[in-house]
Design an enzyme around this catalytic site. Structure first.
Site, PDB file in Angstrom:
ATOM      1  N   CYS A  25     -40.723  74.035  12.667  1.00  0.00           N
ATOM      2  CA  CYS A  25     -40.546  74.321  11.485  1.00  0.00           C
ATOM      3  C   CYS A  25     -40.532  72.775  10.722  1.00  0.00           C
ATOM      4  O   CYS A  25     -41.496  73.772   9.338  1.00  0.00           O
ATOM      5  CB  CYS A  25     -39.740  74.758  11.429  1.00  0.00           C
ATOM      6  SG  CYS A  25     -39.545  76.748  12.164  1.00  0.00           S
ATOM      7  N   THR A  26     -39.792  72.214  11.413  1.00  0.00           N
ATOM      8  CA  THR A  26     -40.808  70.951  10.654  1.00  0.00           C
ATOM      9  C   THR A  26     -41.363  70.859  10.852  1.00  0.00           C
ATOM     10  O   THR A  26     -41.942  70.082   9.294  1.00  0.00           O
ATOM     11  CB  THR A  26     -39.574  69.669  10.601  1.00  0.00           C
ATOM     12  OG1 THR A  26     -37.821  70.213  10.691  1.00  0.00           O
ATOM     13  CG2 THR A  26     -39.541  67.941  10.123  1.00  0.00           C
TER      14      THR A  26
END
Length: 149
Positions: A44-45
């Site tokens: 997600c980062t």
């Protein structure tokens, strides 16, 4: 029930790190609505960083980016600040938006990684899921926005 290409994107209003987001207020622009499982996780980062890197190109193509996860508003604020996200990250703590779009995971605990590309009239023109890498969502969405996909 999952939202398919050609359907109208369900409208929603929800809190984000930048205040309230109402999807229908973005009519007239293309919208990349991307759902992700959890802030601060590696995939997600990378996805957030890639959308951030490409954000000026989205803007040049009359497109807005909106990220959604079931994280709290305070978590979304920290996530956006840490990685300088210039677009809103919606807090879907009640899982209403993920349910509306049919992207809750099997356990019902978080959103799946799915990206919807919505045209200026609010119609879904592309649904991206099951891509090999999280950050591919940003690249593929931009290709679709530019009409190259």
């Amino acid at each position: 029930m999952a939202i398919e290409i050609g359907q109208e994107a369900p409208d929603f209003e929800a809190e984000s790190n930048q205040g309230t987001v109402k999807l229908s207020s973005l009519r007239g622009k293309k919208v990349v609505l991307y759902f992700y499982p959890k802030s601060f996780t590696p995939g997600c980062t990378r996805e957030l960083q890639r959308f951030t890197e490409l954000y000026s190109e989205f803007k040049q193509n009359n497109a807005e980016v909106v990220g959604v996860s079931v994280d709290s508003v305070s978590t979304q604020k920290r996530f956006a600040e840490k990685y300088n996200a210039p677009f809103p990250l919606v807090s879907d703590k009640e899982k209403k938006v993920a349910t509306l779009y049919g992207v809750l995971n099997e356990k019902g605990t978080s959103a799946q990684r799915v990206t919807f590309v919505i045209d200026e009239n609010g119609k879904v023109v592309a649904v991206l899921r099951n891509l090999k890498k999280a950050e591919e969502h940003a690249d593929r969405a931009l290709e679709i926005i530019k009409g190259k996909a």
